[in-house]
Design a protein around this motif. Sequence first.
Motif, PDB file in Angstrom:
ATOM      1  N   ALA A   1     -33.826  46.943   0.946  1.00 25.86           N
ATOM      2  CA  ALA A   1     -34.096  46.223   1.879  1.00 25.86           C
ATOM      3  C   ALA A   1     -32.452  45.620   2.388  1.00 25.86           C
ATOM      4  CB  ALA A   1     -34.774  45.029   1.720  1.00 25.86           C
ATOM      5  N   VAL A   2     -31.593  45.371   1.391  1.00 29.03           N
ATOM      6  CA  VAL A   2     -30.033  44.694   1.716  1.00 29.03           C
ATOM      7  C   VAL A   2     -29.526  45.981   2.403  1.00 29.03           C
ATOM      8  CG1 VAL A   2     -28.275  43.862   0.977  1.00 29.03           C
ATOM      9  CG2 VAL A   2     -30.409  42.972   0.174  1.00 29.03           C
ATOM     10  N   LEU A   3     -29.382  47.149   1.598  1.00 29.22           N
ATOM     11  CA  LEU A   3     -28.474  48.082   2.286  1.00 29.22           C
ATOM     12  C   LEU A   3     -28.847  48.583   3.754  1.00 29.22           C
ATOM     13  CD1 LEU A   3     -28.335  50.434  -0.890  1.00 29.22           C
ATOM     14  CD2 LEU A   3     -26.373  49.011   0.118  1.00 29.22           C
ATOM     15  N   SER A   4     -30.126  48.357   4.073  1.00 29.96           N
ATOM     16  CA  SER A   4     -30.730  48.930   5.356  1.00 29.96           C
ATOM     17  C   SER A   4     -30.218  47.863   6.421  1.00 29.96           C
ATOM     18  CB  SER A   4     -32.350  49.210   5.192  1.00 29.96           C
ATOM     19  OG  SER A   4     -32.913  47.703   5.085  1.00 29.96           O
ATOM     20  N   HIS A   5     -29.934  46.734   6.015  1.00 30.43           N
ATOM     21  CA  HIS A   5     -29.625  45.646   7.144  1.00 30.43           C
ATOM     22  C   HIS A   5     -28.221  45.891   7.579  1.00 30.43           C
ATOM     23  CE1 HIS A   5     -29.334  41.802   9.057  1.00 30.43           C
ATOM     24  NE2 HIS A   5     -30.482  41.417   8.607  1.00 30.43           N
ATOM     25  N   PRO A   6     -28.221  45.905   9.179  1.00 31.68           N
ATOM     26  CA  PRO A   6     -26.966  46.113   9.807  1.00 31.68           C
ATOM     27  C   PRO A   6     -25.851  45.027   9.444  1.00 31.68           C
ATOM     28  CG  PRO A   6     -28.781  45.184  11.228  1.00 31.68           C
ATOM     29  CD  PRO A   6     -29.143  45.501  10.074  1.00 31.68           C
ATOM     30  N   ALA A   7     -26.088  44.036   8.765  1.00 34.92           N
ATOM     31  CA  ALA A   7     -24.971  43.057   8.424  1.00 34.92           C
ATOM     32  C   ALA A   7     -24.236  43.556   7.291  1.00 34.92           C
ATOM     33  CB  ALA A   7     -25.360  41.589   8.332  1.00 34.92           C
ATOM     34  N   VAL A   8     -24.747  44.335   6.397  1.00 36.23           N
ATOM     35  CA  VAL A   8     -23.969  44.914   5.129  1.00 36.23           C
ATOM     36  C   VAL A   8     -23.157  45.932   5.469  1.00 36.23           C
ATOM     37  CG1 VAL A   8     -24.389  45.841   3.003  1.00 36.23           C
ATOM     38  CG2 VAL A   8     -25.891  44.230   3.713  1.00 36.23           C
TER      39      VAL A   8
ATOM     40  N   PHE B   1     -28.017  54.922   4.030  1.00 40.86           N
ATOM     41  CA  PHE B   1     -27.787  53.916   4.927  1.00 40.86           C
ATOM     42  C   PHE B   1     -26.287  53.593   5.632  1.00 40.86           C
ATOM     43  CE2 PHE B   1     -31.501  52.232   2.535  1.00 40.86           C
ATOM     44  CZ  PHE B   1     -32.550  52.371   3.755  1.00 40.86           C
ATOM     45  N   GLY B   2     -25.573  54.704   5.115  1.00 39.34           N
ATOM     46  CA  GLY B   2     -24.139  54.740   5.734  1.00 39.34           C
ATOM     47  C   GLY B   2     -23.223  53.459   5.164  1.00 39.34           C
ATOM     48  N   VAL B   3     -23.380  52.917   4.052  1.00 35.77           N
ATOM     49  CA  VAL B   3     -22.762  51.680   3.494  1.00 35.77           C
ATOM     50  C   VAL B   3     -21.883  52.364   2.379  1.00 35.77           C
ATOM     51  CG1 VAL B   3     -22.843  49.656   2.439  1.00 35.77           C
ATOM     52  CG2 VAL B   3     -24.857  50.286   4.056  1.00 35.77           C
ATOM     53  N   PRO B   4     -20.426  52.399   2.614  1.00 39.31           N
ATOM     54  CA  PRO B   4     -19.549  52.721   1.707  1.00 39.31           C
ATOM     55  C   PRO B   4     -19.390  51.937   0.506  1.00 39.31           C
ATOM     56  CG  PRO B   4     -18.395  51.493   3.512  1.00 39.31           C
ATOM     57  CD  PRO B   4     -19.844  51.573   3.921  1.00 39.31           C
ATOM     58  N   ILE B   5     -19.067  52.515  -0.611  1.00 38.33           N
ATOM     59  CA  ILE B   5     -19.181  51.971  -1.822  1.00 38.33           C
ATOM     60  C   ILE B   5     -17.666  51.711  -2.702  1.00 38.33           C
ATOM     61  CG2 ILE B   5     -19.938  52.664  -4.263  1.00 38.33           C
ATOM     62  CD1 ILE B   5     -22.153  53.913  -3.481  1.00 38.33           C
ATOM     63  N   ALA B   6     -17.563  50.612  -3.308  1.00 37.41           N
ATOM     64  CA  ALA B   6     -16.718  50.347  -4.257  1.00 37.41           C
ATOM     65  C   ALA B   6     -17.242  50.602  -5.691  1.00 37.41           C
ATOM     66  CB  ALA B   6     -15.895  48.936  -4.222  1.00 37.41           C
ATOM     67  N   GLY B   7     -16.717  51.286  -6.391  1.00 37.45           N
ATOM     68  CA  GLY B   7     -17.197  51.758  -7.647  1.00 37.45           C
ATOM     69  C   GLY B   7     -16.789  51.036  -8.859  1.00 37.45           C
ATOM     70  N   TRP B   8     -18.014  50.450  -9.528  1.00 37.57           N
ATOM     71  CA  TRP B   8     -17.436  49.561 -10.862  1.00 37.57           C
ATOM     72  C   TRP B   8     -18.671  50.209 -11.597  1.00 37.57           C
ATOM     73  CZ3 TRP B   8     -15.992  43.731 -10.853  1.00 37.57           C
ATOM     74  CH2 TRP B   8     -15.528  43.237 -11.842  1.00 37.57           C
ATOM     75  N   PRO B   9     -18.353  51.132 -12.498  1.00 32.84           N
ATOM     76  CA  PRO B   9     -19.334  51.921 -13.353  1.00 32.84           C
ATOM     77  C   PRO B   9     -19.192  50.883 -14.476  1.00 32.84           C
ATOM     78  CG  PRO B   9     -17.333  53.064 -13.058  1.00 32.84           C
ATOM     79  CD  PRO B   9     -17.175  52.209 -12.155  1.00 32.84           C
ATOM     80  N   LEU B  10     -20.432  51.020 -15.226  1.00 27.80           N
ATOM     81  CA  LEU B  10     -20.687  50.151 -16.562  1.00 27.80           C
ATOM     82  C   LEU B  10     -21.167  50.915 -17.969  1.00 27.80           C
ATOM     83  CD1 LEU B  10     -22.682  47.124 -14.833  1.00 27.80           C
ATOM     84  CD2 LEU B  10     -20.349  47.446 -15.457  1.00 27.80           C
ATOM     85  N   TYR B  11     -22.017  52.155 -17.441  1.00 26.45           N
ATOM     86  CA  TYR B  11     -22.616  52.685 -18.779  1.00 26.45           C
ATOM     87  C   TYR B  11     -23.019  54.271 -18.150  1.00 26.45           C
ATOM     88  CZ  TYR B  11     -26.637  50.670 -17.122  1.00 26.45           C
ATOM     89  OH  TYR B  11     -27.544  50.277 -16.045  1.00 26.45           O
TER      90      TYR B  11
END
Length: 472
Positions: free
Chosen positions: A353-360, A378-388
């Motif tokens: 629901a968050v990623l689909s919102h145009p504000a993100v 949804f066309g939202v770019p990522i900054a990767g912070w992998p954990l495990y």
Amino acid sequence: MEKTKELVFIPGPGLGHLISAVETGRKILGRHQYLSITYLLIDMVPNDKALYNYTQSLSSATTPRLRFTNLSRTQPDCTQELNLKNPSAFVTEFICSQKPLVREAVLEIIKFESSQVVGFMVDLFCVSMIDVADEFKIPSYVFFTSSAGFLSVMLRVQTITDEFKQDITEYKDTDKELLIPGFQNQVPAKILPSGMLDKRRTFFLDMYIARRIRGSKGIIVNTFMELETNPIKALLSDGKNPPVYPIGPLINLKHHSDEDESIRRWLDNQPVSSVVFLCFGSWGRFGEEQVKEIAAALERSGYRFLWSLRRPPTDGTVGSPNDYENPEEVLPPGFLERTRGIGKVIGWAPQVAVLSHPAVGGFVSHCGWNSILESIWFGVPIAGWPLYAEQHINTYEMVVELGLAVDINMDSKIMVTSEEIERGIRHLMNGNEIRKKVKEMKEKSHKTLIEGGSSYDFLGRLIDDIVHILHN
């Protein structure tokens, strides 16, 4: 009367694995009217409300040929083993302990003369269930819920271990790089999952999975050709592998508005693409010192933010985190007041629901594969912070191989400073070239699922192969 053709699907425990398994089933049933699917659900967490609510929402009226059978736990005290401290025990002890229940469930299906089980589909964490399929002389397919890139890594490391007789743990804390089929760049050994490099291990989980995968009838991968062109081509051309079927992205796009109404209202008041969303998956959480560094970075950056902040388990285990009753106890003094209006700190996040919102406009993520596919959709770019787990490989592929993400902590620093986090966030929100590439991949992710798309075609091949085996 012709017998009903039944597929038995054994998803990995947990809602995340089940959702993509159900999406796979829906697509198969949508393309073949004479198949039905029974999901055998391994009960990892007693009375799992999220799992129950999800299966109840899939009424027989909307999915008449899709059924669920809950397997009662045979080892009720095994829950303490089911955490990231001992994933090998999870696979070898807990999943294997469910074989008698799976065997009984299959017998219940086939004892009806009108039903014929034509295939097993098993999650990568349930590959031991291939033994049950073999007992019934039923073909088995592995449902691989991560990337084709990581599948290629697993199979390559298995080759290095079994054929070249090299101890992969010797690469730990070295600058060794690996040639992985389908990767244009050499992959640093230090970003392999920690379990691959653990000298203390008594069981090589990834190698067990890789060996069992090679003995299956086919590998269904939640990815698509346009995203992972090189790894998929490498897997398809390797004569040692079973057939590979990239049929993704498999995403559940439905969400319940009553669960996220306050979040949606807040997002509705933000400008388009202005909000950076921070969420680290169902297991993601940080200690208090790291939380303060994140908060400082957000405040200094000045960007609007929605932050899913979770509390580590209070008993010191590595289990699933909980929400804070009062997040102020770990945030810098006055942080919530100073960022009021431009930021919102929440607990559990309805990610789709968050990623689909145009504000993100950006997503700081642990780079779990489902999260990556959702962000691309949804066309939202990522900054990767992998954990495990395989998240570092996923991040490497997205950042270095594909140029679809930026990096915050691919090297697994124990503490990431606020300056490093702020720099990553600014790069994420100002990266016009990456944003353009992600938008282009978004369009491809939608087209691949419709008639004429690569995933549509691979799904057709999978169904044809099942039917071909059925008639021979």
